[in-house]
Design a protein around this motif. Structure first.
Motif, PDB file in Angstrom:
ATOM      1  N   ARG A  85       0.835  -1.207   0.000  1.00 35.98           N
ATOM      2  CA  ARG A  85       0.000   0.000   0.000  1.00 35.98           C
ATOM      3  C   ARG A  85       0.869   1.256   0.000  1.00 35.98           C
ATOM      4  O   ARG A  85       0.639   2.184  -0.779  1.00 35.98           O
ATOM      5  CB  ARG A  85      -0.932  -0.011   1.211  1.00 35.98           C
ATOM      6  CG  ARG A  85      -1.852   1.189   1.309  1.00 35.98           C
ATOM      7  CD  ARG A  85      -2.699   1.160   2.571  1.00 35.98           C
ATOM      8  NE  ARG A  85      -1.966   0.819   3.788  1.00 35.98           N
ATOM      9  CZ  ARG A  85      -1.189   1.677   4.466  1.00 35.98           C
ATOM     10  NH1 ARG A  85      -1.033   2.902   4.054  1.00 35.98           N
ATOM     11  NH2 ARG A  85      -0.578   1.274   5.575  1.00 35.98           N
ATOM     12  N   VAL A  86       1.910   1.281   0.835  1.00 37.30           N
ATOM     13  CA  VAL A  86       2.801   2.440   0.913  1.00 37.30           C
ATOM     14  C   VAL A  86       3.524   2.645  -0.416  1.00 37.30           C
ATOM     15  O   VAL A  86       3.637   3.777  -0.905  1.00 37.30           O
ATOM     16  CB  VAL A  86       3.806   2.255   2.072  1.00 37.30           C
ATOM     17  CG1 VAL A  86       4.924   3.266   2.006  1.00 37.30           C
ATOM     18  CG2 VAL A  86       3.088   2.356   3.401  1.00 37.30           C
ATOM     19  N   LEU A  87       4.017   1.574  -1.012  1.00 35.99           N
ATOM     20  CA  LEU A  87       4.715   1.690  -2.291  1.00 35.99           C
ATOM     21  C   LEU A  87       3.776   2.159  -3.393  1.00 35.99           C
ATOM     22  O   LEU A  87       4.160   2.993  -4.226  1.00 35.99           O
ATOM     23  CB  LEU A  87       5.353   0.346  -2.663  1.00 35.99           C
ATOM     24  CG  LEU A  87       6.517  -0.111  -1.778  1.00 35.99           C
ATOM     25  CD1 LEU A  87       6.958  -1.511  -2.168  1.00 35.99           C
ATOM     26  CD2 LEU A  87       7.673   0.865  -1.848  1.00 35.99           C
ATOM     27  N   ALA A  88       2.534   1.655  -3.400  1.00 38.46           N
ATOM     28  CA  ALA A  88       1.568   2.077  -4.412  1.00 38.46           C
ATOM     29  C   ALA A  88       1.244   3.562  -4.259  1.00 38.46           C
ATOM     30  O   ALA A  88       1.143   4.287  -5.260  1.00 38.46           O
ATOM     31  CB  ALA A  88       0.297   1.235  -4.301  1.00 38.46           C
ATOM     32  N   GLN A  89       1.095   4.035  -3.022  1.00 40.12           N
ATOM     33  CA  GLN A  89       0.819   5.455  -2.799  1.00 40.12           C
ATOM     34  C   GLN A  89       1.994   6.320  -3.247  1.00 40.12           C
ATOM     35  O   GLN A  89       1.805   7.364  -3.863  1.00 40.12           O
ATOM     36  CB  GLN A  89       0.522   5.714  -1.325  1.00 40.12           C
ATOM     37  CG  GLN A  89      -0.811   5.185  -0.869  1.00 40.12           C
ATOM     38  CD  GLN A  89      -1.011   5.331   0.636  1.00 40.12           C
ATOM     39  OE1 GLN A  89      -0.086   5.703   1.359  1.00 40.12           O
ATOM     40  NE2 GLN A  89      -2.217   5.014   1.101  1.00 40.12           N
ATOM     41  N   ALA A  90       3.212   5.889  -2.942  1.00 40.67           N
ATOM     42  CA  ALA A  90       4.396   6.660  -3.328  1.00 40.67           C
ATOM     43  C   ALA A  90       4.549   6.700  -4.847  1.00 40.67           C
ATOM     44  O   ALA A  90       4.871   7.748  -5.413  1.00 40.67           O
ATOM     45  CB  ALA A  90       5.646   6.068  -2.689  1.00 40.67           C
ATOM     46  N   LEU A  91       4.297   5.573  -5.506  1.00 38.38           N
ATOM     47  CA  LEU A  91       4.421   5.538  -6.964  1.00 38.38           C
ATOM     48  C   LEU A  91       3.298   6.314  -7.636  1.00 38.38           C
ATOM     49  O   LEU A  91       3.474   6.817  -8.751  1.00 38.38           O
ATOM     50  CB  LEU A  91       4.454   4.095  -7.455  1.00 38.38           C
ATOM     51  CG  LEU A  91       5.727   3.322  -7.102  1.00 38.38           C
ATOM     52  CD1 LEU A  91       5.600   1.864  -7.504  1.00 38.38           C
ATOM     53  CD2 LEU A  91       6.945   3.959  -7.753  1.00 38.38           C
ATOM     54  N   ALA A  92       2.125   6.417  -6.991  1.00 38.28           N
ATOM     55  CA  ALA A  92       1.040   7.222  -7.546  1.00 38.28           C
ATOM     56  C   ALA A  92       1.415   8.708  -7.510  1.00 38.28           C
ATOM     57  O   ALA A  92       1.089   9.455  -8.432  1.00 38.28           O
ATOM     58  CB  ALA A  92      -0.252   6.974  -6.774  1.00 38.28           C
ATOM     59  N   LYS A  93       2.103   9.131  -6.448  1.00 34.69           N
ATOM     60  CA  LYS A  93       2.544  10.532  -6.349  1.00 34.69           C
ATOM     61  C   LYS A  93       3.662  10.824  -7.338  1.00 34.69           C
ATOM     62  O   LYS A  93       3.678  11.861  -7.987  1.00 34.69           O
ATOM     63  CB  LYS A  93       3.040  10.843  -4.936  1.00 34.69           C
ATOM     64  CG  LYS A  93       1.956  10.926  -3.902  1.00 34.69           C
ATOM     65  CD  LYS A  93       2.574  11.250  -2.549  1.00 34.69           C
ATOM     66  CE  LYS A  93       1.528  11.169  -1.457  1.00 34.69           C
ATOM     67  NZ  LYS A  93       2.133  11.369  -0.116  1.00 34.69           N
ATOM     68  N   ASP A  94       4.640   9.916  -7.404  1.00 32.74           N
ATOM     69  CA  ASP A  94       5.812  10.127  -8.260  1.00 32.74           C
ATOM     70  C   ASP A  94       6.297   8.772  -8.764  1.00 32.74           C
ATOM     71  O   ASP A  94       6.835   7.982  -7.986  1.00 32.74           O
ATOM     72  CB  ASP A  94       6.911  10.821  -7.465  1.00 32.74           C
ATOM     73  CG  ASP A  94       8.107  11.197  -8.333  1.00 32.74           C
ATOM     74  OD1 ASP A  94       8.073  10.959  -9.553  1.00 32.74           O
ATOM     75  OD2 ASP A  94       9.081  11.735  -7.780  1.00 32.74           O
ATOM     76  N   PRO A  95       6.121   8.476 -10.053  1.00 28.93           N
ATOM     77  CA  PRO A  95       6.542   7.163 -10.578  1.00 28.93           C
ATOM     78  C   PRO A  95       8.046   6.908 -10.482  1.00 28.93           C
ATOM     79  O   PRO A  95       8.477   5.773 -10.530  1.00 28.93           O
ATOM     80  CB  PRO A  95       6.103   7.196 -12.040  1.00 28.93           C
ATOM     81  CG  PRO A  95       5.058   8.249 -12.107  1.00 28.93           C
ATOM     82  CD  PRO A  95       5.391   9.251 -11.056  1.00 28.93           C
ATOM     83  N   ALA A 122       5.929  -4.232  -7.172  1.00 30.10           N
ATOM     84  CA  ALA A 122       5.050  -3.067  -7.039  1.00 30.10           C
ATOM     85  C   ALA A 122       5.347  -2.021  -8.110  1.00 30.10           C
ATOM     86  O   ALA A 122       4.540  -1.127  -8.320  1.00 30.10           O
ATOM     87  CB  ALA A 122       5.184  -2.463  -5.652  1.00 30.10           C
ATOM     88  N   GLY A 123       6.497  -2.118  -8.762  1.00 28.20           N
ATOM     89  CA  GLY A 123       6.822  -1.187  -9.838  1.00 28.20           C
ATOM     90  C   GLY A 123       7.916  -0.191  -9.508  1.00 28.20           C
ATOM     91  O   GLY A 123       8.153   0.728 -10.282  1.00 28.20           O
ATOM     92  N   VAL A 124       8.587  -0.361  -8.383  1.00 32.86           N
ATOM     93  CA  VAL A 124       9.680   0.545  -8.021  1.00 32.86           C
ATOM     94  C   VAL A 124      10.839   0.300  -8.970  1.00 32.86           C
ATOM     95  O   VAL A 124      11.289  -0.826  -9.137  1.00 32.86           O
ATOM     96  CB  VAL A 124      10.110   0.326  -6.554  1.00 32.86           C
ATOM     97  CG1 VAL A 124      11.322   1.175  -6.219  1.00 32.86           C
ATOM     98  CG2 VAL A 124       8.972   0.619  -5.609  1.00 32.86           C
ATOM     99  N   GLN A 125      11.321   1.384  -9.592  1.00 36.12           N
ATOM    100  CA  GLN A 125      12.439   1.259 -10.517  1.00 36.12           C
ATOM    101  C   GLN A 125      13.703   1.911  -9.989  1.00 36.12           C
ATOM    102  O   GLN A 125      14.792   1.663 -10.485  1.00 36.12           O
ATOM    103  CB  GLN A 125      12.076   1.880 -11.866  1.00 36.12           C
ATOM    104  CG  GLN A 125      10.945   1.143 -12.543  1.00 36.12           C
ATOM    105  CD  GLN A 125      10.595   1.760 -13.869  1.00 36.12           C
ATOM    106  OE1 GLN A 125      11.185   2.733 -14.288  1.00 36.12           O
ATOM    107  NE2 GLN A 125       9.622   1.191 -14.537  1.00 36.12           N
ATOM    108  N   ASN A 126      13.571   2.752  -8.985  1.00 40.85           N
ATOM    109  CA  ASN A 126      14.713   3.454  -8.421  1.00 40.85           C
ATOM    110  C   ASN A 126      14.903   2.962  -6.991  1.00 40.85           C
ATOM    111  O   ASN A 126      14.274   3.443  -6.066  1.00 40.85           O
ATOM    112  CB  ASN A 126      14.455   4.963  -8.463  1.00 40.85           C
ATOM    113  CG  ASN A 126      15.685   5.771  -8.172  1.00 40.85           C
ATOM    114  OD1 ASN A 126      16.759   5.223  -7.935  1.00 40.85           O
ATOM    115  ND2 ASN A 126      15.545   7.085  -8.165  1.00 40.85           N
TER     116      ASN A 126
END
Length: 136
Positions: A85-95, A122-126
């Motif tokens: 959930r935290v990662l999805a929220q962070a990626l929604a703000k800034d991919p 979750a989609g984190v690339q950095n």
């Protein structure tokens, strides 16, 4: 009268001593090497390195991995669902949000791999992995 002596057989070259030496060297290098260097775990593709300042993001999350292997964010222990959930929220703000993972010195390596895998899913690339060392 001529005495015929039996010709002694040619000496065979044995590979057993060479194999013994190789096994001793293998065990020596396995025992003396270290597997705790977390810098060898590729968290980024080389093209996405810090050489490109435009790719860096202002949004950074620091996830600590506690000694028992559980991740925590800002002192709050996270379940796998909470981390998603935290990662999805962070990626929604800034991919291009940056995730910094700081494992405890006594945390199991499997916990680090699990958090990295979950983050990549979750989609984190950095993503970065930090290792703190005590000063001597």
């Amino acid at each position: 009268m001529v005495l015929n002596r039996r010709i002694p057989p040619k000496a065979l070259i044995s590979l057993v001593p060479m194999i013994d030496v190789m096994l001793i060297l293998l065990v020596f290098f396995m025992v003396t090497s270290t597997y705790l260097n977390l810098d060898m775990i590729p968290a980024l593709r080389p093209a996405e390195g810090a050489a490109n300042p435009a790719a860096t993001s202002d949004l950074r999350l620091m996830v600590r991995i506690q000694a028992d292997g559980r991740p925590s964010l800002r002192g709050e222990t996270l379940s796998p669902q909470d981390l998603d959930r935290v990662l999805a929220q962070a990626l929604a703000k800034d991919p291009s949000a940056q995730l910094v993972i700081l494992p405890s010195g006594s945390a199991p390596t499997q916990a680090l791999i699990s958090v990295m895998d979950q983050s990549a899913t979750a989609g984190v690339q950095n993503m970065r992995v930090l290792r703190l060392e005590a000063r001597q």
